[in-house]
Design a protein around this motif. Structure first.
Motif, PDB file in Angstrom:
ATOM      1  N   LEU A   1      10.437 -15.646  -0.182  1.00  7.31           N
ATOM      2  CA  LEU A   1       9.183 -15.301  -0.839  1.00  7.31           C
ATOM      3  C   LEU A   1       7.994 -15.989  -0.189  1.00  7.31           C
ATOM      4  N   ARG A   2       6.967 -15.194   0.144  1.00  7.20           N
ATOM      5  CA  ARG A   2       5.703 -15.718   0.659  1.00  7.20           C
ATOM      6  C   ARG A   2       4.573 -15.260  -0.253  1.00  7.20           C
ATOM      7  N   TYR A   3       3.593 -16.140  -0.431  1.00  6.15           N
ATOM      8  CA  TYR A   3       2.456 -15.844  -1.308  1.00  6.15           C
ATOM      9  C   TYR A   3       1.171 -15.999  -0.500  1.00  6.15           C
TER      10      TYR A   3
ATOM     11  N   PRO B   1      16.061 -10.811  -9.186  1.00  3.85           N
ATOM     12  CA  PRO B   1      17.002 -11.091  -8.090  1.00  3.85           C
ATOM     13  C   PRO B   1      17.308  -9.881  -7.213  1.00  3.85           C
ATOM     14  N   GLU B   2      17.260  -8.669  -7.781  1.00  2.00           N
ATOM     15  CA  GLU B   2      17.586  -7.470  -7.000  1.00  2.00           C
ATOM     16  C   GLU B   2      16.640  -7.287  -5.823  1.00  2.00           C
ATOM     17  N   VAL B   3      15.376  -7.716  -5.988  1.00  2.00           N
ATOM     18  CA  VAL B   3      14.395  -7.600  -4.902  1.00  2.00           C
ATOM     19  C   VAL B   3      14.880  -8.354  -3.670  1.00  2.00           C
ATOM     20  N   TYR B   4      15.455  -9.529  -3.895  1.00  4.08           N
ATOM     21  CA  TYR B   4      15.879 -10.372  -2.777  1.00  4.08           C
ATOM     22  C   TYR B   4      17.240  -9.942  -2.221  1.00  4.08           C
TER      23      TYR B   4
ATOM     24  N   ARG C   1      17.781  -6.736  -1.756  1.00  5.43           N
ATOM     25  CA  ARG C   1      17.429  -5.562  -0.952  1.00  5.43           C
ATOM     26  C   ARG C   1      16.590  -5.888   0.280  1.00  5.43           C
ATOM     27  N   PHE C   2      15.829  -7.007   0.216  1.00  5.03           N
ATOM     28  CA  PHE C   2      14.921  -7.310   1.316  1.00  5.03           C
ATOM     29  C   PHE C   2      15.105  -8.731   1.832  1.00  5.03           C
ATOM     30  N   GLU C   3      14.936  -8.901   3.145  1.00  8.53           N
ATOM     31  CA  GLU C   3      15.074 -10.211   3.774  1.00  8.53           C
ATOM     32  C   GLU C   3      13.849 -11.080   3.524  1.00  8.53           C
ATOM     33  N   GLN C   4      12.673 -10.439   3.422  1.00  6.46           N
ATOM     34  CA  GLN C   4      11.434 -11.161   3.165  1.00  6.46           C
ATOM     35  C   GLN C   4      10.613 -10.409   2.126  1.00  6.46           C
ATOM     36  N   VAL C   5       9.951 -11.164   1.241  1.00  6.64           N
ATOM     37  CA  VAL C   5       9.121 -10.587   0.190  1.00  6.64           C
ATOM     38  C   VAL C   5       7.764 -11.281   0.230  1.00  6.64           C
ATOM     39  N   ILE C   6       6.701 -10.513   0.429  1.00  4.64           N
ATOM     40  CA  ILE C   6       5.361 -11.088   0.564  1.00  4.64           C
ATOM     41  C   ILE C   6       4.466 -10.551  -0.546  1.00  4.64           C
ATOM     42  N   VAL C   7       3.904 -11.453  -1.345  1.00  2.00           N
ATOM     43  CA  VAL C   7       2.987 -11.089  -2.419  1.00  2.00           C
ATOM     44  C   VAL C   7       1.576 -11.496  -2.007  1.00  2.00           C
ATOM     45  N   THR C   8       0.650 -10.546  -1.988  1.00  2.00           N
ATOM     46  CA  THR C   8      -0.754 -10.881  -1.738  1.00  2.00           C
ATOM     47  C   THR C   8      -1.549 -10.643  -3.019  1.00  2.00           C
ATOM     48  N   HIS C   9      -2.540 -11.503  -3.258  1.00  2.00           N
ATOM     49  CA  HIS C   9      -3.372 -11.385  -4.459  1.00  2.00           C
ATOM     50  C   HIS C   9      -4.820 -11.611  -4.057  1.00  2.00           C
ATOM     51  N   THR C  10      -5.621 -10.583  -4.134  1.00  2.00           N
ATOM     52  CA  THR C  10      -7.037 -10.660  -3.775  1.00  2.00           C
ATOM     53  C   THR C  10      -7.892 -10.654  -5.032  1.00  2.00           C
ATOM     54  N   VAL C  11      -8.787 -11.639  -5.143  1.00  2.00           N
ATOM     55  CA  VAL C  11      -9.659 -11.774  -6.314  1.00  2.00           C
ATOM     56  C   VAL C  11     -11.078 -12.108  -5.860  1.00  2.00           C
TER      57      VAL C  11
ATOM     58  N   PRO D   1       8.905   3.085 -21.100  1.00  2.00           N
ATOM     59  CA  PRO D   1       8.386   2.528 -19.847  1.00  2.00           C
ATOM     60  C   PRO D   1       8.424   3.589 -18.748  1.00  2.00           C
ATOM     61  N   THR D   2       7.479   3.509 -17.840  1.00  2.00           N
ATOM     62  CA  THR D   2       7.444   4.439 -16.725  1.00  2.00           C
ATOM     63  C   THR D   2       6.693   3.772 -15.573  1.00  2.00           C
ATOM     64  N   GLY D   3       6.481   4.503 -14.488  1.00  2.00           N
ATOM     65  CA  GLY D   3       5.718   3.951 -13.367  1.00  2.00           C
ATOM     66  C   GLY D   3       6.408   4.134 -12.033  1.00  2.00           C
ATOM     67  N   THR D   4       5.616   4.036 -10.989  1.00  2.00           N
ATOM     68  CA  THR D   4       6.111   4.282  -9.625  1.00  2.00           C
ATOM     69  C   THR D   4       6.441   3.009  -8.855  1.00  2.00           C
ATOM     70  N   LEU D   5       6.058   1.835  -9.387  1.00  2.00           N
ATOM     71  CA  LEU D   5       6.257   0.593  -8.637  1.00  2.00           C
ATOM     72  C   LEU D   5       7.659   0.021  -8.893  1.00  2.00           C
ATOM     73  N   VAL D   6       8.655   0.791  -8.500  1.00  2.00           N
ATOM     74  CA  VAL D   6      10.045   0.381  -8.678  1.00  2.00           C
ATOM     75  C   VAL D   6      10.763   0.469  -7.337  1.00  2.00           C
ATOM     76  N   LEU D   7      11.804  -0.328  -7.190  1.00  2.00           N
ATOM     77  CA  LEU D   7      12.536  -0.389  -5.927  1.00  2.00           C
ATOM     78  C   LEU D   7      13.119   0.956  -5.522  1.00  2.00           C
TER      79      LEU D   7
END
Length: 275
Positions: free
Chosen positions: A192-194, A147-150, A152-162, A113-119
């Motif tokens: 979490l916000r979507y 759980p680690e995301v929450y 580290r951060f007070e708010q987490v916002i996921v946007t999805h454009t289709v 596994p690899t990639g840049t989208l890590v905390l």
């Protein structure tokens, strides 16, 4: 209504394989629409990854050689199965075959596994924005269930454009399932916000995410302040053109791109290829 069909079976033990790949077994397949599907496989205990990373996934050709491409892992790092989210390309070398997989079929999963989208690629911050288009939602499916995301951060916002409303796959996961999850629900409560957006059909939120950022509508709709590199961290995943535009918007605001070796204010995934 989405054209949805699901096939599920008990997870058999994974098949051990040498070389660069594990040979895993398909445990479920979900066809969301005529152009989008997801699937799950067994997970070899030896595979370790961070939420947000990708692996090479594919099938063995008749000549015995692997036919693979990079796929973000949509399941969180703690899950005992692997999940992937994919488009269907009629003449795509891989997806023209992969879209026909069934429960019990073998699938090749890369061992590295690899990639840049890590905390670890981001500096500490207050809010984490995960901006995705199309199947670029996949890494957010992993990170939003970590759980680690929450921590580290007070708010987490996921946007999805289709393009079309039917393409808002996993909408129920974000709007209903995660907030009510027995384990994760308490962890993510209020954090979490979507934010789904559609570009080619009427919807409560319409337009490209870049335009919604530029106009300020994104922030007005969520009741949040505009991007501030002092407190807002951003992850980007999607098609090359929208990634380029989003990156430029952030650079214009004074954001610095990060990596695991040199954490910054935003990270983006460069491995997105439609095949």
């Amino acid at each position: 209504m989405n054209d949805v069909s699901i096939l599920v079976a008990p997870a058999p033990a994974p098949v051990k394989a040498g070389g660069a790949f594990f040979v895993e077994t398909v445990t479920s397949v979900q066809h969301w629409t005529g152009s989008l599907f997801s699937f799950r496989t067994t997970r070899d205990p030896a595979l370790r990854f961070q939420s947000g990373q990708f692996v090479m996934v594919g099938l063995e050709k008749e000549d015995g050689k692997p036919l693979v491409r990079a796929y973000s892992i949509a399941s969180p790092a703690w899950h005992d199965e692997l999940e992937f989210y994919s488009i269907k390309v009629a003449d795509g070398p891989l997806t023209s075959r992969l879209q026909n997989i069934k429960v019990g079929d073998p699938v090749l999963i890369g061992r590295k596994p690899t990639g840049t989208l890590v905390l670890d690629g981001l500096r500490p911050g207050k809010r984490l924005w995960m901006l995705g288009t199309g199947t670029g939602l996949a890494p957010w499916l992993s990170l939003a269930r970590d759980p680690e995301v929450y921590e580290r951060f007070e708010q987490v916002i996921v946007t999805h454009t289709v393009r079309e409303v039917a393409d808002l796959n996993y909408r129920e996961l974000f709007e209903t399932e995660l907030p009510n999850d027995e384990i994760l629900g308490e962890i993510i409560a209020g954090k979490l916000r979507y934010y789904p957006t559609v570009t080619r059909e009427p919807f409560r939120t319409q337009g490209r995410i870049t335009d919604l950022i530029a106009s300020g509508q994104l922030f007005a709709d969520l009741g949040l302040p505009a991007f501030d590199p002092a407190v807002d961290r951003v992850m980007l995943c999607g098609g090359p053109s929208v990634l380029a535009d989003l990156k430029q918007q952030l650079l214009d605001l004074g954001y610095e791109e990060g990596s695991v070796s040199s954490p910054g204010d935003f990270v983006l995934e460069r491995a997105f290829v439609e095949t």
